[in-house]
Design an enzyme around this catalytic site. Sequence first.
Site, PDB file in Angstrom:
ATOM      1  N   LYS A  73       0.839  -1.202   0.000  1.00 32.39           N
ATOM      2  CA  LYS A  73       0.000   0.000   0.000  1.00 32.39           C
ATOM      3  C   LYS A  73       0.873   1.251   0.000  1.00 32.39           C
ATOM      4  CE  LYS A  73      -1.851   2.683   2.959  1.00 32.39           C
ATOM      5  NZ  LYS A  73      -1.795   3.969   2.209  1.00 32.39           N
TER       6      LYS A  73
ATOM      7  N   GLU B 205       9.784   0.930  10.685  1.00 34.89           N
ATOM      8  CA  GLU B 205      10.806   1.961  10.476  1.00 34.89           C
ATOM      9  C   GLU B 205      10.099   3.291  10.643  1.00 34.89           C
ATOM     10  OE1 GLU B 205      12.599   4.754   9.261  1.00 34.89           O
ATOM     11  OE2 GLU B 205      12.887   3.976   7.230  1.00 34.89           O
TER      12      GLU B 205
ATOM     13  N   CYS C  28      13.417  10.499   7.153  1.00 37.21           N
ATOM     14  CA  CYS C  28      13.363  10.004   8.536  1.00 37.21           C
ATOM     15  C   CYS C  28      14.724  10.122   9.216  1.00 37.21           C
ATOM     16  CB  CYS C  28      12.867   8.572   8.565  1.00 37.21           C
ATOM     17  SG  CYS C  28      13.676   7.536   7.358  1.00 37.21           S
TER      18      CYS C  28
ATOM     19  N   GLU D  44       9.953  15.473  15.645  1.00 38.61           N
ATOM     20  CA  GLU D  44      10.305  15.360  14.230  1.00 38.61           C
ATOM     21  C   GLU D  44       9.483  16.377  13.438  1.00 38.61           C
ATOM     22  OE1 GLU D  44       9.048  11.758  11.985  1.00 38.61           O
ATOM     23  OE2 GLU D  44      11.119  11.710  11.281  1.00 38.61           O
TER      24      GLU D  44
HETATM   25  P1  NAI Z   1       1.570   8.063   8.464  1.00 47.37           P
HETATM   26  O1  NAI Z   1       2.340   7.191   9.381  1.00 47.37           O
HETATM   27  O2  NAI Z   1       0.153   8.350   8.812  1.00 47.37           O
HETATM   28  O3  NAI Z   1       1.577   7.416   6.992  1.00 47.37           O
HETATM   29  C1  NAI Z   1       2.476   6.450   6.539  1.00 47.37           C
HETATM   30  C2  NAI Z   1       1.732   5.322   5.854  1.00 47.37           C
HETATM   31  O4  NAI Z   1       0.899   4.662   6.793  1.00 47.37           O
HETATM   32  C3  NAI Z   1       0.804   5.785   4.737  1.00 47.37           C
HETATM   33  O5  NAI Z   1       0.807   4.829   3.709  1.00 47.37           O
HETATM   34  C4  NAI Z   1      -0.551   5.821   5.427  1.00 47.37           C
HETATM   35  O6  NAI Z   1      -1.632   5.690   4.541  1.00 47.37           O
HETATM   36  C5  NAI Z   1      -0.454   4.628   6.331  1.00 47.37           C
HETATM   37  N1  NAI Z   1      -1.346   4.641   7.507  1.00 47.37           N
HETATM   38  C6  NAI Z   1      -1.878   5.729   8.143  1.00 47.37           C
HETATM   39  N2  NAI Z   1      -2.623   5.326   9.180  1.00 47.37           N
HETATM   40  C7  NAI Z   1      -2.572   3.967   9.212  1.00 47.37           C
HETATM   41  C8  NAI Z   1      -3.144   2.967  10.070  1.00 47.37           C
HETATM   42  N3  NAI Z   1      -3.909   3.274  11.114  1.00 47.37           N
HETATM   43  N4  NAI Z   1      -2.863   1.667   9.826  1.00 47.37           N
HETATM   44  C9  NAI Z   1      -2.067   1.327   8.792  1.00 47.37           C
HETATM   45  N5  NAI Z   1      -1.516   2.222   7.939  1.00 47.37           N
HETATM   46  C10 NAI Z   1      -1.754   3.529   8.152  1.00 47.37           C
HETATM   47  O7  NAI Z   1       2.378   9.417   8.281  1.00 47.37           O
HETATM   48  P2  NAI Z   1       1.808  10.849   7.827  1.00 47.37           P
HETATM   49  O8  NAI Z   1       0.520  11.119   8.553  1.00 47.37           O
HETATM   50  O9  NAI Z   1       1.809  10.884   6.372  1.00 47.37           O
HETATM   51  O10 NAI Z   1       2.945  11.814   8.376  1.00 47.37           O
HETATM   52  C11 NAI Z   1       2.934  12.269   9.731  1.00 47.37           C
HETATM   53  C12 NAI Z   1       4.339  12.380  10.254  1.00 47.37           C
HETATM   54  O11 NAI Z   1       4.946  11.099  10.306  1.00 47.37           O
HETATM   55  C13 NAI Z   1       5.288  13.193   9.386  1.00 47.37           C
HETATM   56  O12 NAI Z   1       5.159  14.547   9.633  1.00 47.37           O
HETATM   57  C14 NAI Z   1       6.620  12.634   9.807  1.00 47.37           C
HETATM   58  O13 NAI Z   1       7.040  13.260  10.993  1.00 47.37           O
HETATM   59  C15 NAI Z   1       6.334  11.181  10.065  1.00 47.37           C
HETATM   60  N6  NAI Z   1       6.685  10.320   8.917  1.00 47.37           N
HETATM   61  C16 NAI Z   1       7.831   9.593   8.985  1.00 47.37           C
HETATM   62  C17 NAI Z   1       8.226   8.835   7.909  1.00 47.37           C
HETATM   63  C18 NAI Z   1       9.473   8.047   7.934  1.00 47.37           C
HETATM   64  O14 NAI Z   1      10.028   7.775   6.893  1.00 47.37           O
HETATM   65  N7  NAI Z   1       9.942   7.608   9.072  1.00 47.37           N
HETATM   66  C19 NAI Z   1       7.451   8.812   6.666  1.00 47.37           C
HETATM   67  C20 NAI Z   1       6.230   9.568   6.705  1.00 47.37           C
HETATM   68  C21 NAI Z   1       5.897  10.301   7.803  1.00 47.37           C
END
Ligand code: NAI
Length: 497
Positions: free
Chosen positions: A195, A269, A303, A400
């Site tokens: 996904k 991660e 990240c 972050e």
């Molecule tokens: P997110 O963690 O909500 O999204 C990442 C992925 O998880 C997306 O594919 C999303 O659709 C999916 N997702 C969201 N809720 C879920 C759930 N309950 N169960 C399973 N999958 C789910 O991150 P978001 O909201 O886009 O970004 C928020 C913050 O997270 C950012 O500002 C950043 O600080 C951090 N982040 C860190 C990342 C990294 O590479 N470590 C990548 C993206 C965001």
Amino acid sequence: MAELDKPQREIDVPSDWTYASAPESRDIVQIRERYGLFVGGEWLEPAETYETIAPRDEEPLAAVGQASPADVGRAVAAARTAYADGWSSLPGSERAKYLFRIARILQERSREFAVLESLNGGKPIKESRDVDLPLAAAHFFYYAGWADKLEYAFPNRRPRPIGVAGQIIPWNFPLLMLAWKIAPALACGNTVVLKPAETTPLTALLFADVLRQAELPPGVVNIVTGDGRTGAALVENEDVDKIAFTGSTEVGKEIQRRLAGTGKKLTLELGGKAANIVFDDAALDQAVEGIVNGIYFNQGHVCCAGSRLFVQESIYEPLVAKLERRLTTLRVGDPLDKNTDVGAINSAAQLEKIRELVASGEEEGAEIYQPPCVLPEKGYWFVPTVFTNVAQSYRIAQEEIFGPVLSVLTFRTPEEAVEKANNTPYGLSAGVWTEKGSRILWMAQRLRAGVVWANTYNRFDPSSPFGGYKESGFGREGGRHGLEPYLDFEESEAFGG
Ligand code: NAI
Ligand code: MG
């Protein structure tokens, strides 16, 4: 004499030395009006769709599916069938051929993918072209090499595939994260339901075309688009054997709670708040380049971004002066322009998060520096920012930000640098800048971070494992370590127990 009285003719000397625009043509990529879900090698029509846009100007690009739990169920069933129908029992050398083919096709079509990645995600074309695409192909090459050597990677442990892997990826490196997840899973004989993030689905959907071109058996890789609800449905699906997640710590924790006691395997991660530490004996100009690369690469949507800069007190002033001067040369603008250094912020929501945290930094008393910068009128943008006068307790030093925002702090001794650097709930990466090799080793032993870069930053190689400590998650991706989460072992038998 009269000649001298003549007014001097104005010579037409150009006075503006800025770069002329150098846009990459977007004609190379054909975006469809509407995309279904890629399930069992076919395009499944979703009941619901949403619009994906270009963050540089909010232009609508395509309608994509919001997969329902039932759609996710179909994808998992297709993956299960493909697993049982031959993929898991295929000799490793045969699986390798598909991975090699995918890698080659990605290389051949890399310009097309790079343009689409920059268009849909906002990152500069320079980066998608020179970093994301070559590394994505390299991951497939690398894991293709392991597919028939698993017995050697894990001697006497009888590695075997685990089944269907559910993989949830973020929007900061859409195609690269797809490669990090899919390549090791397939090399180990698993099948996949992936996904992509809701804001950046297009390169994953184009990748479905690569899978067809490589003649990968239907159902071995399935791609379901949608938001967090689709991700949650994948986590909750009972027939998934493993979840691999990259994204926010908040959602990572939620997934871990959901999976507790189910026996499903999990790797997470998550976020980071990395320390980039500069000692007074470091080559300052190189360090400045490393700092800039560490935090402004991909608009800071990284990240492992070096978002906390620790400077030894004796060089604080010259270093900050050099850094601020360097910031004035960064070009912020159209991601498709080949001269752009800092592109568009990925989404309105992320821009809002950055703004909120930057406002908190000013409120708490940090000093803000932003170079003069003309931002485009449409789209999502944020000026590269440096905060000085930052205390450890400020939110901008703790949370972050995931944007182009650097917090500068100081230290006096190596012990103090280690203590301050480790003072965070995260532990994904760190950087150390010093002339002394012995000090690099001393620091690397003490920094609680999965990756420590020395006199460089943000370097990646498929053979090198990547992952975190503490709230940055667990499990490793990349290298031989990256195979392990996709395998089961018959250890007790092997050791006679
Ligand atoms: P997110 O963690 O909500 O999204 C990442 C992925 O998880 C997306 O594919 C999303 O659709 C999916 N997702 C969201 N809720 C879920 C759930 N309950 N169960 C399973 N999958 C789910 O991150 P978001 O909201 O886009 O970004 C928020 C913050 O997270 C950012 O500002 C950043 O600080 C951090 N982040 C860190 C990342 C990294 O590479 N470590 C990548 C993206 C965001
Ligand atoms: Mg979220």
